[in-house]
Scaffold this motif. Structure first.
Motif, PDB file in Angstrom:
ATOM      1  N   GLN A 112       8.765  -3.282   8.928  1.00 15.08           N
ATOM      2  CA  GLN A 112       8.400  -4.694   8.953  1.00 15.08           C
ATOM      3  C   GLN A 112       7.592  -5.039  10.193  1.00 15.08           C
ATOM      4  O   GLN A 112       6.603  -5.779  10.131  1.00 15.08           O
ATOM      5  CB  GLN A 112       9.670  -5.570   8.904  1.00 15.08           C
ATOM      6  CG  GLN A 112      10.436  -5.513   7.599  1.00 15.08           C
ATOM      7  CD  GLN A 112      11.317  -4.264   7.485  1.00 15.08           C
ATOM      8  OE1 GLN A 112      11.477  -3.520   8.449  1.00 15.08           O
ATOM      9  NE2 GLN A 112      11.879  -4.057   6.312  1.00 15.08           N
ATOM     10  N   PHE A 115       4.068  -3.458   9.945  1.00 16.09           N
ATOM     11  CA  PHE A 115       3.223  -4.217   9.021  1.00 16.09           C
ATOM     12  C   PHE A 115       2.771  -5.530   9.661  1.00 16.09           C
ATOM     13  O   PHE A 115       1.584  -5.870   9.636  1.00 16.09           O
ATOM     14  CB  PHE A 115       3.971  -4.507   7.721  1.00 16.09           C
ATOM     15  CG  PHE A 115       3.140  -5.247   6.709  1.00 16.09           C
ATOM     16  CD1 PHE A 115       2.350  -4.544   5.808  1.00 16.09           C
ATOM     17  CD2 PHE A 115       3.129  -6.635   6.665  1.00 16.09           C
ATOM     18  CE1 PHE A 115       1.554  -5.217   4.880  1.00 16.09           C
ATOM     19  CE2 PHE A 115       2.349  -7.318   5.742  1.00 16.09           C
ATOM     20  CZ  PHE A 115       1.555  -6.607   4.851  1.00 16.09           C
ATOM     21  N   LEU A 178      -2.617  -8.198  -1.315  1.00 15.63           N
ATOM     22  CA  LEU A 178      -1.713  -7.877  -0.212  1.00 15.63           C
ATOM     23  C   LEU A 178      -1.460  -9.119   0.641  1.00 15.63           C
ATOM     24  O   LEU A 178      -0.324  -9.397   1.038  1.00 15.63           O
ATOM     25  CB  LEU A 178      -2.314  -6.755   0.641  1.00 15.63           C
ATOM     26  CG  LEU A 178      -1.403  -6.168   1.729  1.00 15.63           C
ATOM     27  CD1 LEU A 178      -0.108  -5.643   1.131  1.00 15.63           C
ATOM     28  CD2 LEU A 178      -2.128  -5.056   2.482  1.00 15.63           C
ATOM     29  N   ALA A 183       2.289  -6.575  -2.977  1.00 18.89           N
ATOM     30  CA  ALA A 183       1.947  -5.237  -2.497  1.00 18.89           C
ATOM     31  C   ALA A 183       1.709  -4.255  -3.636  1.00 18.89           C
ATOM     32  O   ALA A 183       0.856  -3.371  -3.543  1.00 18.89           O
ATOM     33  CB  ALA A 183       3.046  -4.714  -1.572  1.00 18.89           C
ATOM     34  N   SER A 212      -0.131  -1.443   2.247  1.00 15.51           N
ATOM     35  CA  SER A 212       0.541  -1.823   0.996  1.00 15.51           C
ATOM     36  C   SER A 212       1.666  -0.838   0.673  1.00 15.51           C
ATOM     37  O   SER A 212       2.744  -1.235   0.210  1.00 15.51           O
ATOM     38  CB  SER A 212      -0.467  -1.899  -0.156  1.00 15.51           C
ATOM     39  OG  SER A 212      -0.955  -0.621  -0.510  1.00 15.51           O
ATOM     40  N   LYS A 215       4.543  -1.575   2.934  1.00 15.83           N
ATOM     41  CA  LYS A 215       5.259  -2.756   2.457  1.00 15.83           C
ATOM     42  C   LYS A 215       6.248  -2.395   1.358  1.00 15.83           C
ATOM     43  O   LYS A 215       7.297  -3.033   1.215  1.00 15.83           O
ATOM     44  CB  LYS A 215       4.248  -3.765   1.920  1.00 15.83           C
ATOM     45  CG  LYS A 215       4.797  -5.157   1.661  1.00 15.83           C
ATOM     46  CD  LYS A 215       5.050  -5.910   2.950  1.00 15.83           C
ATOM     47  CE  LYS A 215       5.400  -7.364   2.677  1.00 15.83           C
ATOM     48  NZ  LYS A 215       5.737  -8.093   3.915  1.00 15.83           N
ATOM     49  N   GLU A 216       5.918  -1.342   0.594  1.00 12.98           N
ATOM     50  CA  GLU A 216       6.802  -0.877  -0.479  1.00 12.98           C
ATOM     51  C   GLU A 216       7.721   0.246  -0.010  1.00 12.98           C
ATOM     52  O   GLU A 216       8.370   0.900  -0.816  1.00 12.98           O
ATOM     53  CB  GLU A 216       5.953  -0.395  -1.658  1.00 12.98           C
ATOM     54  CG  GLU A 216       5.099  -1.481  -2.287  1.00 12.98           C
ATOM     55  CD  GLU A 216       4.288  -0.946  -3.446  1.00 12.98           C
ATOM     56  OE1 GLU A 216       4.759  -1.078  -4.585  1.00 12.98           O
ATOM     57  OE2 GLU A 216       3.207  -0.379  -3.217  1.00 12.98           O
ATOM     58  N   HIS A 217       7.735   0.490   1.301  1.00 13.15           N
ATOM     59  CA  HIS A 217       8.578   1.517   1.920  1.00 13.15           C
ATOM     60  C   HIS A 217       8.219   2.931   1.458  1.00 13.15           C
ATOM     61  O   HIS A 217       9.071   3.821   1.437  1.00 13.15           O
ATOM     62  CB  HIS A 217      10.063   1.225   1.643  1.00 13.15           C
ATOM     63  CG  HIS A 217      10.513  -0.103   2.187  1.00 13.15           C
ATOM     64  ND1 HIS A 217      10.792  -0.323   3.514  1.00 13.15           N
ATOM     65  CD2 HIS A 217      10.697  -1.305   1.569  1.00 13.15           C
ATOM     66  CE1 HIS A 217      11.146  -1.579   3.702  1.00 13.15           C
ATOM     67  NE2 HIS A 217      11.087  -2.203   2.535  1.00 13.15           N
TER      68      HIS A 217
END
Length: 244
Positions: A112, A115, A178, A183, A212, A215-217
């Motif tokens: 987090q 990002f 985004l 994402a 991106s 953001k989606e790990h």
């Protein structure tokens, strides 16, 4: 001229209003235009709306981030919005994105934080309103610069549907999604942009694709995306991802 005749807000009417605002109407056309203004309230409202949009575009074009661009093309011939030369220049702006110092992340680093520290939407392309086939694209770019990402996406998606190979649309649809918090959809477009190795947006597409994925790990996939990049922004982001 019938004062009860409905004035349609279509492409032809928009282009007529553009020509009026740009001072391109001849004397006869200008007289007819002014007559329509005096008769049709709805037409007057359309003109005022278009005037405000023009003003908005001018304000964006005067931003300091585009001053250098304007000075360099001052004496050059008019270029189309997809000209490779200034697309490359626009793409290079991403290198100027402010990235937090690496030392900040030595303690308590997280996806987090990485990002948030690295994501800033692409500044977008210069917009120049006028009579052109890219009318909807220009409107979408104005929405994009206003941070009205959902509106920009809604204008650009139909254009993309008709021309899915357009690397400019693919790239900006990815960044806009985004920025709009989607994402997964951003990943879809940016993966397509990442396949266009000759595009002026190629390195920038990698940057936003990695974000991106982050953001989606999908950290390992994000690292792989940046592994062969040499751009300063991508190299910095890669170091931060490897530290997670």
């Amino acid at each position: 001229m019938d004062p009860n005749k409905e004035i349609e807000n279509n492409q032809e009417t928009q282009e007529l209003i553009d020509a009026y605002l740009l001072g391109k109407l001849d004397a006869t056309a200008l007289t007819d235009f002014n007559e329509r203004l005096s008769i049709f309230p709805k037409f007057r409202a359309m003109v005022e709306e278009q005037r405000l949009l023009f003003k908005s575009v001018e304000e964006y074009n005067l931003k300091s981030s585009l001053d250098e661009y304007h000075s360099e093309i001052k004496d050059e011939p008019e270029k189309k919005w997809l000209s490779p030369g200034w697309l490359a220049l626009a793409a290079s702006f991403i290198v100027l994105i402010g990235i937090a110092s690496w030392a900040i992340f030595n303690n308590g680093n997280s996806p987090q934080k990485v990002f948030a520290a690295n994501f800033k939407p692409d500044p977008g392309l210069p917009t120049s309103m006028g009579t052109s086939s890219e009318y909807e694209f220009y409107y979408g770019m104005v929405n994009y610069k206003r941070k009205e990402y959902a509106e920009a996406i809604s204008r650009w998606e139909p254009i993309y549907g008709a021309n899915p190979e357009n690397d400019t649309l693919v790239y900006f649809l990815g960044v806009a999604n985004l920025a709009n918090g989607n994402a997964r959809q951003a990943e879809k477009y940016l993966k397509m942009a990442n396949e266009k190795t000759e595009s002026a947006f190629y390195e920038d597409a990698k940057y936003y694709l990695a974000l991106s994925l982050l953001k989606e790990h999908k950290i390992e996939e994000a690292i792989e995306t940046l592994s062969n990049s040499s751009s300063p922004a991508n190299t910095s982001l890669l170091k931060q991802l490897k530290d997670l």
